[in-house]
Design a protein around this motif. Structure first.
Motif, mmCIF file in Angstrom:
data_model
loop_
_atom_site.group_PDB
_atom_site.id
_atom_site.type_symbol
_atom_site.label_atom_id
_atom_site.label_comp_id
_atom_site.label_asym_id
_atom_site.label_seq_id
_atom_site.Cartn_x
_atom_site.Cartn_y
_atom_site.Cartn_z
ATOM 1 N N GLY A 318 0.753 -1.195 0.000
ATOM 2 C CA GLY A 318 0.000 0.000 0.000
ATOM 3 C C GLY A 318 0.809 1.283 0.000
ATOM 4 O O GLY A 318 0.203 2.329 0.167
ATOM 5 N N GLY A 319 2.166 1.256 -0.205
ATOM 6 C CA GLY A 319 2.866 2.509 -0.508
ATOM 7 C C GLY A 319 2.441 2.952 -1.889
ATOM 8 O O GLY A 319 2.296 4.152 -2.167
ATOM 9 N N GLY A 320 2.231 1.978 -2.766
ATOM 10 C CA GLY A 320 1.642 2.270 -4.068
ATOM 11 C C GLY A 320 0.166 2.583 -3.880
ATOM 12 O O GLY A 320 -0.452 2.136 -2.914
ATOM 13 N N SER A 321 -0.386 3.306 -4.824
ATOM 14 C CA SER A 321 -1.755 3.804 -4.631
ATOM 15 C C SER A 321 -2.785 3.020 -5.433
ATOM 16 O O SER A 321 -3.903 3.488 -5.620
ATOM 17 N N SER A 322 -2.433 1.825 -5.908
ATOM 18 C CA SER A 322 -3.376 1.068 -6.724
ATOM 19 C C SER A 322 -3.050 -0.421 -6.656
ATOM 20 O O SER A 322 -1.889 -0.802 -6.496
ATOM 21 N N PHE A 323 -4.079 -1.247 -6.835
ATOM 22 C CA PHE A 323 -3.874 -2.697 -6.993
ATOM 23 C C PHE A 323 -3.691 -3.056 -8.462
ATOM 24 O O PHE A 323 -3.467 -4.216 -8.792
ATOM 25 N N SER A 324 -3.846 -2.078 -9.346
ATOM 26 C CA SER A 324 -3.926 -2.362 -10.771
ATOM 27 C C SER A 324 -2.575 -2.258 -11.472
ATOM 28 O O SER A 324 -1.910 -1.209 -11.411
ATOM 29 N N MET A 325 -2.193 -3.312 -12.179
ATOM 30 C CA MET A 325 -0.973 -3.227 -12.991
ATOM 31 C C MET A 325 -1.195 -2.359 -14.236
ATOM 32 O O MET A 325 -0.227 -1.875 -14.825
ATOM 33 N N LEU A 326 -2.454 -2.163 -14.641
ATOM 34 C CA LEU A 326 -2.706 -1.189 -15.721
ATOM 35 C C LEU A 326 -2.343 0.204 -15.230
ATOM 36 O O LEU A 326 -1.600 0.945 -15.881
ATOM 37 N N ARG A 327 -2.848 0.575 -14.070
ATOM 38 C CA ARG A 327 -2.534 1.894 -13.491
ATOM 39 C C ARG A 327 -1.026 2.022 -13.249
ATOM 40 O O ARG A 327 -0.429 3.092 -13.411
ATOM 41 N N THR A 328 -0.402 0.906 -12.898
ATOM 42 C CA THR A 328 1.039 0.893 -12.643
ATOM 43 C C THR A 328 1.816 1.135 -13.938
ATOM 44 O O THR A 328 2.807 1.874 -13.956
ATOM 45 N N MET A 329 1.352 0.513 -15.036
ATOM 46 C CA MET A 329 1.988 0.781 -16.345
ATOM 47 C C MET A 329 1.812 2.253 -16.720
ATOM 48 O O MET A 329 2.734 2.881 -17.262
ATOM 49 N N ALA A 330 0.627 2.804 -16.456
ATOM 50 C CA ALA A 330 0.387 4.217 -16.773
ATOM 51 C C ALA A 330 1.356 5.101 -15.994
ATOM 52 O O ALA A 330 1.941 6.050 -16.549
ATOM 53 N N ALA A 331 1.559 4.772 -14.724
ATOM 54 C CA ALA A 331 2.475 5.571 -13.905
ATOM 55 C C ALA A 331 3.920 5.415 -14.396
ATOM 56 O O ALA A 331 4.692 6.382 -14.395
ATOM 57 N N ALA A 332 4.283 4.208 -14.829
ATOM 58 C CA ALA A 332 5.638 4.001 -15.380
ATOM 59 C C ALA A 332 5.813 4.839 -16.639
ATOM 60 O O ALA A 332 6.874 5.447 -16.868
ATOM 61 N N TYR A 333 4.771 4.889 -17.448
ATOM 62 C CA TYR A 333 4.809 5.711 -18.668
ATOM 63 C C TYR A 333 5.024 7.176 -18.289
ATOM 64 O O TYR A 333 5.876 7.860 -18.855
ATOM 65 N N GLU A 334 4.250 7.644 -17.306
ATOM 66 C CA GLU A 334 4.327 9.064 -16.925
ATOM 67 C C GLU A 334 5.702 9.400 -16.342
ATOM 68 O O GLU A 334 6.281 10.446 -16.662
ATOM 69 N N ILE A 335 6.227 8.515 -15.511
ATOM 70 C CA ILE A 335 7.549 8.796 -14.913
ATOM 71 C C ILE A 335 8.629 8.807 -15.997
ATOM 72 O O ILE A 335 9.507 9.669 -16.005
ATOM 73 N N SER A 336 8.532 7.876 -16.940
ATOM 74 C CA SER A 336 9.521 7.888 -18.036
ATOM 75 C C SER A 336 9.373 9.136 -18.896
ATOM 76 O O SER A 336 10.378 9.698 -19.349
ATOM 77 N N GLN A 337 8.133 9.561 -19.120
ATOM 78 C CA GLN A 337 7.926 10.811 -19.861
ATOM 79 C C GLN A 337 8.623 11.973 -19.163
ATOM 80 O O GLN A 337 9.253 12.816 -19.809
ATOM 81 N N LEU A 338 8.512 12.025 -17.826
ATOM 82 C CA LEU A 338 9.158 13.117 -17.077
ATOM 83 C C LEU A 338 10.681 13.049 -17.201
ATOM 84 O O LEU A 338 11.369 14.030 -16.988
ATOM 85 N N ARG A 339 11.200 11.848 -17.550
ATOM 86 C CA ARG A 339 12.647 11.713 -17.769
ATOM 87 C C ARG A 339 12.992 11.785 -19.252
ATOM 88 O O ARG A 339 14.133 11.544 -19.636
#
Ligand code: GUN
Ligand code: ZN
Length: 426
Positions: A318-339
């Motif tokens: 629960g440090g992560g804010s979702s149970f969803s690996m879809l949401r997790t992929m979206a967050a990975a996309y966003e973090i990579s975009q910021l880099r």
């Protein structure tokens, strides 16, 4: 009894980070038998091969390997989305009080059941979890996973300092209890024990050494811990271990570095640490919703992948804010975009399946639709909400059809889940 499944069946032939999107192929049909994938290709060919096999048709839906969540804390299920803290305060104020409650076996069983129900409804078919200090929390997790027939990993989270008294063991009891649990569960059904010191600040040198010794006795087990998640934590480790070259060196000094090591987060790494991780073949686990939720920083996914490191993807519930690996992929996309890099949908789907399976050294068992692998699937409706449906209606290829679901999808996109060749009842 064999079973035929049709749909848009996604299979990776290579790593899309190395080979590009053509690393993935879409087949019409997959044949499963005895819990394994025994055929992949055209429907006509597979029908000819198994004319008696019943057919389940998913039309335009995407059928892919079930998601593999390479780092979760199932005991934190009930405190997900707790407001306003950074790592150390978040642990003290939310996490440790909740983890204390798993001392009660009935509560541990209830939380394990709730965790798996949520994970499966989001299409996660395998998870690698931290339990709590309590042996009963490990039993609760593995008992549930075994009942559900899942491939799963977990370990007792060892801590002998900088934690409340009800959540501390000792160097000796951590060794003894971890060993007993390992002997009880490792290799049973589809389960694997993971040696689990929480992180350097909550273990004495004696405890880290004891767990290093246990790992040396059982080198086929994985070892999981946290590494360089937040700058304050890195500074704290430098204070606690002034003789160490860096955070990773603390683990190495105590026998906790090697190919079977899984390091969660790994955001604030030195060049020496990166080089040593590459030399030793350890794996890193990216937890992007956690990294933005707790304010940890921007993981260098592209840079670390290009060094040849194995990278898994994870919710860090629960440090992560979702149970969803879809949401997790979206967050990975966003973090990579910021880099500065836009990850391709094929790379995101690969990370959530093959990437995590490789990090767990289980890519010969799960994480892909390929001959001989275990038949754990998620079936994704690529038009699960009006917002997604109107975006994917414009799609010109599979990647533009699937990307709106990656970015906006949740459990409503999960049409079905298959475990070892059997469709789970709704
Ligand atoms: N570092 C040590 N323990 C934890 C934990 O439970 N969650 C996260 N995100 N980081 C940690
Ligand atoms: Zn964690």
């Amino acid at each position: 009894m064999a079973q035929l499944i049709t749909g848009r069946i996604l299979s990776f032939e290579h790593d899309p980070f190395l080979a590009g999107p053509t690393a993935a192929k879409i087949h019409d049909a997959v044949l499963v038998e005895g819990g394994k994938i025994v055929g992949l290709g055209s429907l006509a060919a597979l029908k000819a091969h198994a004319p008696q096999a019943p057919l389940k048709s998913y039309g335009e839906s995407l059928v892919m390997a079930g998601f593999v969540d390479a780092h979760v804390h199932f005991p934190q299920t009930a405190i997900i989305a707790s407001w306003g803290k950074r790592l150390i305060d978040w642990l003290n104020d939310y996490t440790f009080p909740e983890e204390m409650r798993l001392n009660d076996p009935a509560y541990a069983d209830m939380i394990a059941a709730r965790y798996f129900s949520l994970a499966l409804s989001h299409g996660t078919t395998s998870a690698c979890s931290y339990a709590t200090i309590h042996t009963q929390s490990v039993d609760a997790f593995f008992t549930q996973a075994r009942t559900l027939g899942l491939r799963a990993w977990a370990g007792k989270t060892c801590m002998d300092k900088n934690a409340p008294y009800g959540l501390r063991d000792t160097a000796q009891s951590a060794y003894d209890q971890s060993k007993a649990l390992l002997q009880k569960w490792h290799g049973q059904a589809r389960l694997s024990y993971v040696i689990t010191p929480r992180f350097a600040p909550t273990s004495s040198p004696e405890q880290l050494s004891a767990l290093g010794a246990l790992w040396a006795e059982h080198p086929d087990c994985l070892m999981q811990t946290h590494l360089s998640e937040q700058p304050d934590e890195v500074a704290w480790v430098a204070d606690l271990y002034p003789q160490a070259r860096d955070y990773l060196d603390v683990y190495e000094h105590h026998g906790l570095l090697g190919r079977g090591a899984l390091f969660g987060h790994a955001i604030h790494l030195t060049e020496r640490e990166k080089a040593r991780l590459v030399e030793t073949g350890a794996a890193l686990v990216h937890c992007p919703t956690s990294n933005s939720f707790i304010g940890s920083g921007l993981f260098d996914l592209v840079g670390l992948k290009s060094l040849g490191l194995r990278l898994g993807l994870a919710t860090d519930t629960g440090g992560g804010s979702s149970f969803s690996m879809l949401r997790t992929m979206a967050a990975a996309y966003e973090i990579s975009q910021l880099r500065g890099t836009a990850l391709h949908p094929s790379e995101l789907l690969w990370l959530a399946t093959q990437g995590s399976a490789r990090a767990l050294s289980a890519d010969h068992q799960i994480g892909n639709i390929a001959l001989g692998l275990e038949a754990d699937f998620v079936v994704l409706d690529l038009a699960s909400t009006p917002a997604i449906a109107q975006a994917s209606a414009r799609a010109s290829d599979i990647w533009s059809a699937v990307f709106p679901t990656i970015m906006m999808g949740d459990d409503r996109a999960v049409q079905d889940v298959w475990i070892a060749g059997k469709c789970l009842p709704k």
